[in-house]
Design an enzyme around this catalytic site. Structure first.
Site, PDB file in Angstrom:
ATOM      1  N   LYS A 126      31.427  46.446 -59.877  1.00  0.00           N
ATOM      2  CA  LYS A 126      31.322  45.390 -58.868  1.00  0.00           C
ATOM      3  C   LYS A 126      30.266  45.803 -57.848  1.00  0.00           C
ATOM      4  O   LYS A 126      30.526  46.574 -56.928  1.00  0.00           O
ATOM      5  CB  LYS A 126      32.643  45.137 -58.146  1.00  0.00           C
ATOM      6  N   ASP A 162      33.417  39.936 -53.626  1.00  0.00           N
ATOM      7  CA  ASP A 162      33.449  40.618 -52.338  1.00  0.00           C
ATOM      8  C   ASP A 162      34.578  41.644 -52.308  1.00  0.00           C
ATOM      9  O   ASP A 162      35.366  41.757 -53.247  1.00  0.00           O
ATOM     10  CB  ASP A 162      33.569  39.608 -51.192  1.00  0.00           C
ATOM     11  N   GLU A 208      32.049  58.096 -51.415  1.00  0.00           N
ATOM     12  CA  GLU A 208      30.832  58.544 -50.724  1.00  0.00           C
ATOM     13  C   GLU A 208      30.629  57.559 -49.591  1.00  0.00           C
ATOM     14  O   GLU A 208      30.298  56.397 -49.808  1.00  0.00           O
ATOM     15  CB  GLU A 208      29.646  58.559 -51.706  1.00  0.00           C
ATOM     16  N   CYS A 223      22.916  56.466 -45.639  1.00  0.00           N
ATOM     17  CA  CYS A 223      24.068  57.154 -45.052  1.00  0.00           C
ATOM     18  C   CYS A 223      23.738  58.577 -44.623  1.00  0.00           C
ATOM     19  O   CYS A 223      24.374  59.124 -43.720  1.00  0.00           O
ATOM     20  CB  CYS A 223      25.227  57.152 -46.038  1.00  0.00           C
ATOM     21  N   GLU A 263      27.947  54.969 -36.825  1.00  0.00           N
ATOM     22  CA  GLU A 263      26.836  54.798 -37.751  1.00  0.00           C
ATOM     23  C   GLU A 263      26.189  53.436 -37.514  1.00  0.00           C
ATOM     24  O   GLU A 263      26.794  52.397 -37.774  1.00  0.00           O
ATOM     25  CB  GLU A 263      27.337  54.910 -39.191  1.00  0.00           C
TER      26      GLU A 263
END
Length: 472
Positions: free
Chosen positions: A169, A201, A244, A277, A377
């Site tokens: 997905k 989603d 991750e 990231c 972040e």
């Protein structure tokens, strides 16, 4: 290939119900494709196909898997232009960057997986016992939009190599490159049901797959918030979850750093429009060179070109979409409100761009590590600069976040570099601009995740180990 279809059991099939979703080109704000969001029935069909294919695929020979992966690699390399254009359109990577960095990230990881598979020992012996490495089963792979082929192939290739069957997905925001890959897998003649793709989603298809009783493992790359939700959804069936997640990388610039350290750090923060990231988004600078570092950062940020992803050349493109643009803008405003000193960029689009989700390359100075702009972040081209006094001070600041993905050190003192690298609570450390090779593990500590991807570590994520004793 119709973009509204899913790839299930070796064929492109229409969704069970209509739920159209527009894929937006972030450079133009225009619809570039329409996909369907999978209902639970579609996700269940994909899992059913993967479950039916598993007994045969899990027992296939290593030679068979290598041959198919090599065929896939050849197709991938042949369709560079198509793949790069899909990435450019779906998430706004400038076409040069999409072709050179985004596309190549996928190709090198696929090549490395094939190399590892050739050398991996699926059966070993100890002094008296056997150890069998066996595929974990049916895996759900949930991938992000920021490095589409890097993240998809880091999961798909080792899962196939291990003998697992797959339901992928991809992010609904950037699904086109994954659909191109699905067509390549079809053209490579992988057996029906081994690889399946459903668009959808997180609350829909993502939640269905995470909680599905017939899914043996979920591998997810994305936000820490979503990773926590997936872990909770997977808990009832005690499936393996590999994550991750986010990062807030510290780049420690000591007083003896090389002349290009600050420039390099700013540009690395802005790479991929800051949507990585492991980006070095916190620049920690020794007080003795702090003022000069600020001047350099302003110069680099102010001269950094921002333009459409459709335009050739070396420049920064847009962020991925409207909602993300608004989030980045709110974080920039938060930094201003918290009292950080804005020295480059700021709110709004660059003056020369009236359309598209473009962000000004932004730098804050005099940031303290307790500010939200230093802890959250941003996932955009926003750098914060923090002064430090001593090595111990730098280590304390660097470690004082919930994250622990990538850290960076700039010093000409090897002993100090190694000492600081050992003290940093992060899964990866880069010294003086060095890049980690494809034969190293990618992953982090703390809320940056709990698994490793890449090379042999990526393959091992999809394997169970069985100990057998007593045979003569």
């Amino acid at each position: 290939m119709k973009t509204t279809d899913f790839y299930i059991d070796g064929a492109w099939v229409a969704p069970s119900s209509l739920s159209d979703f527009s894929v937006i080109d972030p450079s133009t704000e225009e619809v570039c494709a329409t996909i369907s969001l999978a209902a639970a029935h579609d996700a269940n069909n994909a899992v059913k196909a993967a479950r039916a294919a598993f007994p045969t695929w899990s027992c296939s020979s290593v030679e068979t898997r290598i041959a198919l992966l090599e065929k896939l690699y050849a197709l991938y390399m042949e369709r560079r232009s198509e793949m790069s254009r899909a990435i450019m359109q779906e998430m706004g990577a400038p076409i040069n960057f999409a072709t050179e960095a985004q596309f190549e990230a996928g190709s090198v990881h696929l090549e490395e997986t094939i190399k590892v598979l050739r050398e991996f020992k699926f059966e070993e012996t100890t002094a008296k016992d056997y150890l069998f490495h066996e595929p974990i089963g049916i895996v759900a792979l949930i991938t992000p939009w920021n490095w589409p082929m890097n993240q998809v192939i880091l999961k798909v290739a080792p899962a196939l190599a291990a003998g697992c069957t797959i339901v992928l997905k991809p992010s609904e925001i950037a699904p086109l490159s994954s659909m191109v890959l699905a067509q390549m897998i079809d053209d490579a003649d992988f057996p029906n049901g081994v690889f399946n793709l459903v668009n959808g989603d997180g609350p829909g298809a993502g939640a269905t797959l995470s909680a599905h009783a017939d899914i043996d493992m979920v591998s997810f790359t994305g936000s820490t918030r979503a990773g926590a939700l997936i872990t909770k959804a997977a808990a009832d069936t005690v499936k393996r979850v590999s994550l991750e997640l986010g990062g807030k990388g510290a780049n420690i610039v000591f007083e003896d750093a090389d002349d290009g350290a600050v420039t390099r750090g700013v540009l690395e923060c802005f790479e991929n429009t800051g949507q990585s990231c492991n980006a070095p988004t916190r620049m920690l600078v020794h007080r003795s060179i702090y003022d000069q570092a600020i001047k350099t950062a302003v110069q680099v940020a102010s001269s950094h070109k921002v333009a459409s992803a459709h335009e050739a050349g070396d420049h920064m493109g847009p962020v991925v979409g409207k909602a993300h643009w608004q989030k980045v803008q709110s974080m920039i405003q938060m930094g201003i409100d918290e009292g950080a000193r804005l020295i480059a960029g700021g709110p709004g689009r660059p003056d020369h761009l009236e359309r598209g989700y473009f962000v000004k390359p932004t730098v804050f100075a005099d940031v303290t590590n307790d500010m939200q702009i230093a802890q959250q972040e941003v996932f955009g081209p926003v750098l914060v600069m923090i002064p430090f006094e001593t090595e111990a001070d730098a280590i304390q600041i660097a470690n004082a976040t919930p994250y622990g993905l990538g850290s960076y050190i700039q010093t000409q003192n090897h002993q100090r570099a190694m000492r600081v690298a050992r003290a940093l609570r992060s899964g990866m450390v880069s010294i003086n601009g060095g890049y980690l090779g494809i034969d190293t593990p990618f992953g982090g500590y703390k809320q940056s995740g709990n698994g490793r991807e890449g090379s042999i570590w990526g393959l091992e994520e999809y394997l169970e180990i069985k100990a057998v004793t007593g045979s003569t």
